[in-house]
Design an enzyme around this catalytic site. Structure first.
Site, PDB file in Angstrom:
ATOM      1  N   LYS A 244      31.959  34.817  42.393  1.00  0.00           N
ATOM      2  CA  LYS A 244      32.629  34.713  41.155  1.00  0.00           C
ATOM      3  C   LYS A 244      32.808  33.096  40.650  1.00  0.00           C
ATOM      4  O   LYS A 244      32.814  32.956  39.476  1.00  0.00           O
ATOM      5  CB  LYS A 244      33.873  35.172  41.131  1.00  0.00           C
ATOM      6  CG  LYS A 244      34.221  36.807  41.332  1.00  0.00           C
ATOM      7  CD  LYS A 244      33.751  37.439  40.061  1.00  0.00           C
ATOM      8  CE  LYS A 244      34.098  39.066  39.960  1.00  0.00           C
ATOM      9  NZ  LYS A 244      33.870  39.781  38.870  1.00  0.00           N
TER      10      LYS A 244
ATOM     11  N   SER B 108      29.018  39.725  48.814  1.00  0.00           N
ATOM     12  CA  SER B 108      29.393  39.069  47.487  1.00  0.00           C
ATOM     13  C   SER B 108      30.653  38.215  47.436  1.00  0.00           C
ATOM     14  O   SER B 108      31.006  37.521  46.769  1.00  0.00           O
ATOM     15  CB  SER B 108      29.691  40.269  46.273  1.00  0.00           C
ATOM     16  OG  SER B 108      30.706  41.144  46.682  1.00  0.00           O
TER      17      SER B 108
END
Length: 322
Positions: free
Chosen positions: A51, A306
Site C-alpha cells: 500500500k 501483498s
C-alpha cells in the site's frame, strides 16, 4: 459512462515519483516441495505492505493547498499506515477513519506514524471520510478507488517484469482491486499476450469473482465479507477498479479459509516469509492447485505477498494448526 483507465505510462511515472519512498522488493524462492513459483514479498515494505506505493504516489501529487490542509482516508490498517507514513515524510497532516474491530496491530502502527484516528462502525467508514473531506477540506486519498493510487500499486508489476523476463503468470490478491488493476494494466500494456495475471480472493468475500462473472459490479454487504480472516480484502471493488479488471485481468479464482490458513503457515515455515491472511491469498491459490505453474521453472510464476502485518496471536494459532 466510460471510466478513464490508467496506462502503463502512468505506472512508469509513478515509479519515478516514488523512488526513495518504497523498497524495490526482491523475487525470492517459494515454498519447497510444492508447485514451482517465486514470491514478491511486499511484506518487506516500510509499512509491511504494498500500500505504500499507491499512498506515496498520491501524496506526491498533492498541490500546496492540499498539503497544508492534510489528507484523509478510511482503512482497516495497511492503507492507513501507508498514507500516514507517506504524509508524515512530506509534513502533511493525516486522518484515518478506522472501522471498529480493525486489527490492533495495524491500528497501533497507524498511530505510530502520527495519524489522527477516527473510529466508526464498519458500515460508516467511507461516509465518515467523505464528511471529513467536506467539513475540514481535506484531500481524500481512497484505499483503491483512485487513479494515482492504482498507478502506484502497478509499480509492483513493473518491478516483476524487470526482475523476471521469463515470467508468464503473476498471481495477486484482490480486495478493492487496486493492486490487481495496476499489475494487470502493466502486464497487458508492456507484454501483451505474453503474461497472464490471475486475481485471488476468499470464497467468503468473492464479490470480484461474481462481478466479473456477471459482467456488472456486484457489492457484497459487510456482514458477508467480514466472515473471512483476510481483513485486508473485506472491501469490494469500485466502478473504477472493476473497469480495470474487466479490461485487463485474465482470470480470478477463490480460496477457502482453510487454504488461506495453510498458506500463512507454509510461507512462514518453508519460505521464511511472514504474511497476513490477505497477503497469503496468491500463495494459497497456487498451493491448492487453482493456478497452474510450469514444472521446473519457478521464474515463470510469481505470487505477490501483498502484506505481512499479521496479529502475532493469529500467526501463533495458524502455525500451531500446521
Amino acid at each position: 459512462m466510460r471510466v478513464h483507465l490508467i496506462t502503463p505510462e502512468d505506472v512508469c511515472a509513478a515509479a519515478t515519483r516514488i523512488q526513495g519512498e518504497v523498497v524495490r522488493t526482491p523475487l525470492t524462492a517459494g515454498p519447497a516441495g510444492g508447485p514451482h513459483f517465486l514470491l514478491k514479498p511486499e511484506s518487506l515494505q516500510p509499512v509491511g505492505a504494498f500500500k505504500i506505493r499507491g499512498a506515496a504516489n498520491a501524496v506526491a501529487l498533492l498541490n500546496p493547498t492540499q498539503r497544508r490542509r492534510g489528507v484523509v482516508t478510511h482503512s482497516s490498517g495497511n492503507h492507513g499506515q501507508a498514507l500516514a507514513r507517506a504524509a508524515a515524510r512530506r509534513g502533511v497532516p493525516c486522518t484515518v477513519v478506522v472501522p471498529e474491530g480493525a486489527p490492533p496491530v495495524k491500528v497501533e502502527r497507524m498511530r505510530a506514524h502520527g495519524a489522527r484516528l477516527v473510529v466508526v462502525p464498519p458500515t460508516e467508514r467511507a461516509a465518515a471520510a467523505r464528511e471529513l473531506e467536506r467539513t475540514e477540506m481535506l484531500a481524500l486519498v481512497p484505499p483503491f478507488d483512485d487513479r494515482a493510487v492504482i498507478a502506484g500499486q502497478g509499480t509492483v508489476g513493473l518491478e516483476i517484469l524487470e526482475q523476471s523476463p521469463d515470467v508468464t503468470t503473476v498471481v495477486v490478491p484482490v480486495g478493492g482491486g487496486g493492486l490487481a488493476a495496476g499489475v494487470a494494466t502493466v502486464a497487458r500494456g508492456v507484454r501483451p499476450g505474453r503474461i497472464r495475471v490471475v486475481g485471488v480472493e476468499p470464497e467468503l468475500a468473492a464479490d470480484a469473482a461474481e462481478s466479473l462473472s456477471s459482467g456488472r459490479l456486484v457489492t457484497w454487504p459487510e456482514e458477508r465479507t467480514y466472515r473471512t480472516m483476510a481483513d485486508g480484502v473485506r472491501v469490494c471493488l469500485s466502478e473504477l477498479t472493476f473497469a480495470h479488471l474487466r479490461e485487463n485481468l485474465d482470470e480470478i479464482v477463490t480460496v477457502t479459509e482453510e487454504e488461506i490458513a495453510r498458506a500463512v503457515a507454509v510461507l512462514a515455515l518453508e519460505a521464511r516469509v511472514v504474511a497476513e491472511p490477505s497477503g497469503a491469498l496468491a500463495t494459497a491459490a497456487l498451493l491448492a492447485g487453482k493456478v497452474g505453474t510450469v514444472p521446473g521453472r519457478p521464474e515463470a510464476t510469481v505470487a505477490v505477498v501483498s502484506g505481512g502485518n499479521i496479529d502475532p496471536a493469529l500467526l501463533a494459532r495458524l502455525l500451531a494448526r500446521s
